[in-house]
Design an enzyme around this catalytic site. Structure first.
Site, PDB file in Angstrom:
ATOM      1  N   GLU A 156      18.930 -15.294 -16.249  1.00 25.85           N
ATOM      2  CA  GLU A 156      19.313 -16.515 -16.947  1.00 25.85           C
ATOM      3  C   GLU A 156      18.152 -17.450 -17.263  1.00 25.85           C
ATOM      4  O   GLU A 156      18.037 -18.554 -16.704  1.00 25.85           O
ATOM      5  CB  GLU A 156      20.397 -17.270 -16.150  1.00 25.85           C
ATOM      6  CG  GLU A 156      21.662 -16.454 -15.947  1.00 25.85           C
ATOM      7  CD  GLU A 156      22.827 -17.259 -15.391  1.00 25.85           C
ATOM      8  OE1 GLU A 156      22.612 -18.389 -14.939  1.00 25.85           O
ATOM      9  OE2 GLU A 156      23.957 -16.741 -15.420  1.00 25.85           O
TER      10      GLU A 156
ATOM     11  N   GLU B  38      27.242 -10.632 -14.820  1.00 27.66           N
ATOM     12  CA  GLU B  38      27.933 -11.634 -13.996  1.00 27.66           C
ATOM     13  C   GLU B  38      29.144 -12.145 -14.752  1.00 27.66           C
ATOM     14  O   GLU B  38      29.057 -12.462 -15.946  1.00 27.66           O
ATOM     15  CB  GLU B  38      27.050 -12.861 -13.709  1.00 27.66           C
ATOM     16  CG  GLU B  38      26.029 -12.670 -12.638  1.00 27.66           C
ATOM     17  CD  GLU B  38      25.210 -13.945 -12.377  1.00 27.66           C
ATOM     18  OE1 GLU B  38      25.753 -15.060 -12.501  1.00 27.66           O
ATOM     19  OE2 GLU B  38      24.022 -13.791 -12.062  1.00 27.66           O
TER      20      GLU B  38
END
Ligand code: FCB
Length: 441
Positions: free
Chosen positions: A167, A352
């Site tokens: 991320e 995720e």
């Protein structure tokens, strides 16, 4: 859960994800400190001023945790290797105990038939390097590349897949512009630098991985379904700015060699000199893309605020314990958009996806029907994206365990397995059992 493993192709993997700082316990085993340790000590940064020093004691209980993955019928485990556990000062002397830990951990996965999916950076900037500016320092890609080489030489021969960075939007914008995560800066110059340097570090890491002979390498990006609150032109433009910063910046740099105009409007004056020269390094081909998805962002223009002059609006959909709207169609749409506009038939994993709930142990069990529906609906959204052409290869639930949820401390519970932080007892929730049953069908 309302899906079966047999609904998916044979090579589609199901698993769960964690990250080192959130579960291991950074006080164990000679790890150095990272910027989260000091960030957590400032009032207001983290609920309860909690840090990851003990977390879930996974450093001690890792064998039990790997058993949970195996017994849940999972194919793969997404974990991360902590930079300061391997290099306590970020560079220089290696902590042999840390390297040995990951060596045993990877062997433990293989013994249990789990495919190791390694993430090289899940947010632990070593404090000694944070002192030098961390992600804002122009040399950060070199420091990171050295770490990547050391850990890859130890375990790279046995990991199934490697992601460079988790991320980058959170690493850079959330942490250097919004100030919500360590190092907690609210500075556009630091943010622009971090947004570029994190990609440069990804590129430098890819070079090292290739030089070490690794062939299943990618990056994990997070996406939100960004939508204007209504059809007013100023709100549509505000949502487009948010989309450029959040969803387009990283994937366009990697796949198109450029940054979106709507984002450069604000960042251009703050970019590091010569950034254009790094785009080839950043744009090296990936073997796969990891997609993290949780919710959508409903947005409106905020003309009185500085650029990007956009703010979130509370949406009407049912929400999780984080206050995040539950919006599975957004996952389908993102995956289809990625394959259509950016990656074609490159393999993609949902690396995720999950939800937090105020889960409690009652009579020895944890009943979490909301999570059962959440997972069913998002897995179905992946199947729909596959029907529309996205080359999906797997789904990882976030997270295996309740854990340290960064600025939210230990209050938010994302796990399929409940953790009692006093006793460290693990209690699989209903969702864990139902996930295992779906995978057995
Ligand atoms: C993601 C992070 C992960 C976890 C989930 C809830 O942004 O990658 O560590 O905190 O959110």
């Amino acid at each position: 859960m309302e899906f079966n493993r047999s609904d998916f192709p044979e090579d589609f993997l199901f698993g769960a994800a964690t990250a080192a700082y959130q579960i291991e316990g950074s006080a164990h085993g000679g790890a150095g400190s990272c910027h989260w340790d000091s960030f957590a000590q400032v009032p207001g940064n983290v609920i309860g001023a909690e840090d990851g020093s003990r977390a879930c004691d996974h450093y001690l209980l890792w064998q039990d945790d790997l058993d949970l993955l195996r017994d849940g019928g999972m194919d793969a485990y997404r974990f991360s290797t902590s930079w300061p556990r391997v290099l306590p000062e970020g560079r220089g002397a290696v902590n042999a105990e840390g390297l040995d830990f990951y060596d045993r951990l990877v062997d433990g996965m293989l013994e249990r038939g789990l495919k190791p999916f390694q993430t090289l950076y899940h947010w632990e900037m070593p404090s000694a390097l944070a002192d030098l500016g961390g992600w804002a320092n122009p040399d950060v890609h070199k420091w990171f590349a050295d770490f990547v080489q050391i850990i890859t030489r130890k375990i790279g021969d046995r990991v199934h897949a490697t992601a460079t960075i988790n991320e980058p939007w959170c690493v850079s914008f959330l942490s250097h512009f919004l100030g919500h995560h360590a190092p907690g800066l609210r500075d556009i110059r630091a943010a622009a630098r971090a947004m570029h340097h994190v990609l440069k570090a990804h590129g430098a890491a890819m070079e090292v991985l290739r030089a070490e002979g690794r062939d299943n390498c990618g990056i994990v990006l997070n996406f939100e379904a960004s939508a204007p609150v209504d059809g007013a032109p100023e709100n549509i433009a505000a949502a487009a700015r948010q989309d450029a910063i959040f969803n387009r910046w990283f994937i366009e740099a990697i796949t198109q060699g450029s940054y979106p105009e709507e984002a450069m409007e604000g960042f251009a004056p703050h970019m590091p000199a010569g950034w254009q020269d790094d785009m080839a390094l950043i744009g090296q081909p990936l073997d796969w893309l990891g997609v993290n998805y949780y919710t959508r962002g409903l947005l409106r223009a905020a003309p009185d605020m500085a650029w990007p002059s956009v703010e979130p609006v509370e949406g009407p959909l049912p929400k999780t314990q984080m206050g995040w709207e539950i919006h599975p169609q957004g996952l389908r749409d993102i995956l289809v958009r990625l394959s259509r506009d950016y990656v074609g038939d490159l393999p993609m994993y949902v690396t995720e996806n999950g939800m937090a709930w105020d889960d409690r142990v009652e009579n020895g069990t944890v009943y979490d029907p909301a999570r059962v529906s959440f997972v069913s609906d998002h897995v179905r959204a992946i199947a729909e994206a596959m029907e529309q052409g996205a080359n999906m290869k797997g789904f990882f639930y976030w997270s295996l365990l309740d854990n340290y949820e960064w600025a939210f401390g230990y209050e938010k519970r994302f796990g399929m397995v409940h953790v009692d932080y006093d006793t460290m007892k693990r209690t699989p929730k209903t969702s864990y059992h139902e996930f295992a049953q779906a995978l057995a069908r």
